[in-house]
Design an enzyme around this catalytic site. Structure first.
Site, PDB file in Angstrom:
ATOM      1  N   ASP A  59       1.140  -3.266   1.995  1.00 39.88           N
ATOM      2  CA  ASP A  59       1.712  -2.566   0.734  1.00 39.88           C
ATOM      3  C   ASP A  59       3.083  -2.010   0.901  1.00 39.88           C
ATOM      4  OD1 ASP A  59      -0.571  -1.518  -1.104  1.00 39.88           O
ATOM      5  OD2 ASP A  59      -1.628  -1.267   0.940  1.00 39.88           O
ATOM      6  N   GLU A  84       3.964   3.516  -5.243  1.00 39.74           N
ATOM      7  CA  GLU A  84       2.976   4.369  -4.516  1.00 39.74           C
ATOM      8  C   GLU A  84       3.523   4.622  -3.186  1.00 39.74           C
ATOM      9  OE1 GLU A  84      -0.792   2.190  -4.214  1.00 39.74           O
ATOM     10  OE2 GLU A  84      -1.960   4.095  -3.392  1.00 39.74           O
ATOM     11  N   ASP A 158       3.136  -0.768  -8.066  1.00 41.83           N
ATOM     12  CA  ASP A 158       1.729  -0.581  -7.148  1.00 41.83           C
ATOM     13  C   ASP A 158       1.720  -1.880  -6.625  1.00 41.83           C
ATOM     14  OD1 ASP A 158      -0.385  -0.141  -5.805  1.00 41.83           O
ATOM     15  OD2 ASP A 158      -1.836   0.676  -7.580  1.00 41.83           O
ATOM     16  N   ILE A 160      -0.271  -3.217  -4.329  1.00 43.52           N
ATOM     17  CA  ILE A 160      -1.338  -3.527  -4.093  1.00 43.52           C
ATOM     18  C   ILE A 160      -2.323  -2.676  -4.757  1.00 43.52           C
ATOM     19  CG2 ILE A 160      -3.400  -4.603  -2.765  1.00 43.52           C
ATOM     20  CD1 ILE A 160      -1.392  -5.503  -0.634  1.00 43.52           C
ATOM     21  N   ASP A 161      -2.797  -2.896  -5.788  1.00 42.94           N
ATOM     22  CA  ASP A 161      -3.906  -1.975  -6.619  1.00 42.94           C
ATOM     23  C   ASP A 161      -5.313  -2.649  -5.997  1.00 42.94           C
ATOM     24  OD1 ASP A 161      -4.717   0.182  -7.931  1.00 42.94           O
ATOM     25  OD2 ASP A 161      -5.367  -1.354  -9.662  1.00 42.94           O
ATOM     26  N   THR A 163      -6.772  -1.766  -3.173  1.00 42.39           N
ATOM     27  CA  THR A 163      -6.344  -1.893  -1.507  1.00 42.39           C
ATOM     28  C   THR A 163      -7.957  -1.892  -0.886  1.00 42.39           C
ATOM     29  OG1 THR A 163      -4.469  -0.644  -1.840  1.00 42.39           O
ATOM     30  CG2 THR A 163      -5.098  -1.327   0.159  1.00 42.39           C
ATOM     31  N   ASP A 308      -0.570   2.944 -11.190  1.00 36.62           N
ATOM     32  CA  ASP A 308      -1.623   2.103 -11.524  1.00 36.62           C
ATOM     33  C   ASP A 308      -1.767   1.664 -13.062  1.00 36.62           C
ATOM     34  OD1 ASP A 308      -3.133   2.410  -9.182  1.00 36.62           O
ATOM     35  OD2 ASP A 308      -3.486   4.316  -9.560  1.00 36.62           O
TER      36      ASP A 308
HETATM   37  O1  LIG Z   1      -5.921   0.867  -4.393  1.00 38.01           O
HETATM   38  P1  LIG Z   1      -4.922   1.857  -5.075  1.00 38.01           P
HETATM   39  O2  LIG Z   1      -3.526   1.286  -5.247  1.00 38.01           O
HETATM   40  O3  LIG Z   1      -4.724   2.994  -4.019  1.00 38.01           O
HETATM   41  O4  LIG Z   1      -5.310   2.164  -6.478  1.00 38.01           O
HETATM   42  C1  LIG Z   1      -6.575   2.884  -6.897  1.00 38.01           C
HETATM   43  C2  LIG Z   1      -6.722   4.053  -7.760  1.00 38.01           C
HETATM   44  O5  LIG Z   1      -5.779   4.968  -7.704  1.00 38.01           O
HETATM   45  C3  LIG Z   1      -7.917   4.470  -8.064  1.00 38.01           C
HETATM   46  O6  LIG Z   1      -8.006   5.259  -9.205  1.00 38.01           O
HETATM   47  C4  LIG Z   1      -9.059   3.228  -8.177  1.00 38.01           C
HETATM   48  O7  LIG Z   1     -10.276   3.746  -8.315  1.00 38.01           O
HETATM   49  P2  LIG Z   1     -11.505   3.576  -9.226  1.00 38.01           P
HETATM   50  O8  LIG Z   1     -11.796   2.163  -9.389  1.00 38.01           O
HETATM   51  O9  LIG Z   1     -12.722   4.609  -8.761  1.00 38.01           O
HETATM   52  O10 LIG Z   1     -11.052   3.909 -10.598  1.00 38.01           O
HETATM   53  C5  LIG Z   1      -9.051   2.362  -6.918  1.00 38.01           C
HETATM   54  O11 LIG Z   1     -10.106   1.438  -7.059  1.00 38.01           O
HETATM   55  P3  LIG Z   1     -11.155   1.064  -6.008  1.00 38.01           P
HETATM   56  O12 LIG Z   1     -11.245   2.135  -5.136  1.00 38.01           O
HETATM   57  O13 LIG Z   1     -12.158   0.772  -6.866  1.00 38.01           O
HETATM   58  O14 LIG Z   1     -10.575  -0.338  -5.359  1.00 38.01           O
HETATM   59  C6  LIG Z   1      -7.718   1.908  -6.857  1.00 38.01           C
HETATM   60  O15 LIG Z   1      -7.281   1.164  -8.085  1.00 38.01           O
HETATM   61 MG   LIG Z   2      -3.362   1.404  -7.316  1.00 37.71          MG
HETATM   62 MG   LIG Z   3      -1.773   0.445  -4.334  1.00 36.34          MG
END
Ligand SMILES: O=P(O)(O)O[C@H]1[C@H](O)[C@@H](O)[C@H](OP(=O)(O)O)[C@@H](OP(=O)(O)O)[C@H]1O
Ligand SMILES: [Mg+2]
Ligand SMILES: [Mg+2]
Length: 384
Positions: A59, A84, A158, A160-161, A163, A308
């Site tokens: 990241d 992020e 972002d 990696i979204d 993660t 995001d």
């Molecule tokens: O992986 P990062 O870049 O930290 O971003 C997170 C988002 O901020 C969260 O809102 C996401 O959660 P939800 O999938 O429960 O909406 C979360 O999805 P996930 O927990 O389902 O993978 C991620 O998209």
């Molecule tokens: Mg994200």
């Molecule tokens: Mg991320």
């Protein structure tokens, strides 16, 4: 084509997102490296919703690489590129290292070796991916000039979204026109561009590093998506899905698996239980709406952030949809008619610190079709 500056920016973002995808793939391919990389976030940077929220070196490295490359070609944007991650990374020895991309591959490798507790092989692999020139990716578009100057823009990254899905690494075979709720394909590189004075999202690039496996055994291959939207200029790599919304009587909605029960129940009354779906990753859920795998994405909590939503929001706008603030829409009397309901990207939230400064605090609804948005908001107003 777009005005020279904007066309160059789009080309650059497509290339740097492809490089980011390469880095993400390299980090997963090297198993020992991957183990080394995972580090838990602490303090204010932590997304409060999650027990485990990981900050990986991948990241941090990806965000810094994007910042470096975009800042080098567009110095007028450099101070307005945010994301992020912070660029501080603590290695296994408890040493804090500021991750930066140096001017040569060797220098970057030396710096990364300190993060990687002296693992020179891993550091060299990463540095190679960071400094490699990716193939030029053509947006393949002709069109009128976008009357914007890069000096008016800001960028949200972002790196990696989803993660959690990236770390878990489950491999799914994607079926065409089918939403696959979790797995590596949910991990996305998101780069969104907005107008600094208004906060309006105008350009977005999404790279899906783990889209499919090369049939010839050459490992993972990615896919990229992009969109530009300003005034009445709309360009998108994705065509709006075929068929009028009326053809399907009931809406389909994608949700986070952690969505509130009351929201699920309200939506069940509108969509029916078989039209509610769940998927990982905020970016992936909006991508599902863009691709027509779901009609909308509803999130009642402030658990997503500007990084995001900015990039996929620009793509949705480019195909005639958008992303609105849910709590604002529920409070407004004129339905969601007002442009003012759309999320903006230029102003931090008041009375907040850390990541919460940039949270989409009121929740959101991502939609392709305005009348569908309207019935969703109406239902939620009535039932919540
Ligand atoms: O992986 P990062 O870049 O930290 O971003 C997170 C988002 O901020 C969260 O809102 C996401 O959660 P939800 O999938 O429960 O909406 C979360 O999805 P996930 O927990 O389902 O993978 C991620 O998209
Ligand atoms: Mg994200
Ligand atoms: Mg991320």
């Amino acid at each position: 084509f777009f005005s020279a500056g904007m066309a160059d920016l789009l080309g650059l973002l497509l290339r740097v997102a492809e490089k980011a995808a390469n880095v993400a793939r390299v980090c997963r391919q090297e198993a020992p490296l991957f183990q080394l990389l995972v580090q838990e976030k602490t303090g204010e940077e932590k997304n409060k919703k999650f027990v485990q929220d990981f900050k990986t070196l991948a990241d941090v490295v990806i965000q810094e690489m994007i910042r470096h490359d975009v800042g080098a070609q567009f110095p007028e944007i450099a101070a307005f590129i945010k994301g992020e991650e912070s660029n501080k990374f603590e290695n296994g020895l408890g040493e804090s290292v500021t991750v930066t991309v140096c001017s040569t591959e060797e220098e970057t490798a030396t710096l990364l070796a300190t993060v990687l507790d002296g693992d020179d092989t891993a550091a060299s692999l990463l540095a190679k991916a960071i400094h490699q020139d990716p193939d030029t990716i053509e947006s393949g578009t002709d069109g009128p000039t976008v009357p914007l100057n890069p000096s008016e823009l800001g960028i949200w990254i972002d790196p990696i979204d989803a993660t959690s899905q990236y770390i878990e690494g489950r491999e799914e075979v994607l079926e065409e026109n089918h939403l696959s709720p979790s797995g590596l394909h949910c991990a996305l590189v998101l780069i969104g561009v907005y107008v600094r004075s208004t906060g309006e999202p105008v350009m977005g690039v999404i790279n899906q590093p783990f889209h499919h496996k090369d049939p010839a055994g050459g490992g993972w291959r990615g896919k990229h998506y992009w969109g530009v939207c300003f005034g009445n200029i709309h360009f998108c790599s994705e065509a709006p899905p075929k068929g009028s919304p009326e053809a399907e009587q009931r809406l389909s909605v994608v949700l986070s698996s952690s969505e509130k029960q009351t929201v699920k129940e309200a939506l069940t009354s509108l969509c029916g239980p078989d039209r509610l779906m769940y998927a990982s990753g905020a970016g992936y859920k909006i991508l599902c709406v863009i691709q027509g795998l779901a009609d909308a994405y509803v999130l009642s909590e402030g658990s997503t952030f500007k990084w995001d939503s900015c990039a996929p929001h620009a793509l949705l706008r480019a195909i005639g949809g958008g992303v609105v603030d849910l709590s604002l829409s529920l409070r407004s009397s004129c339905g969601a008619q007002d442009q003012k309901m759309e999320l903006t990207y230029h102003q931090p939230n008041a009375d907040c610190t850390g990541a919460d400064l940039w949270a989409n605090r009121g929740g959101l609804v991502a939609y392709r079709d305005f009348s569908q948005l309207h019935s969703l908001i109406q239902t939620l107003k009535d039932k919540l």
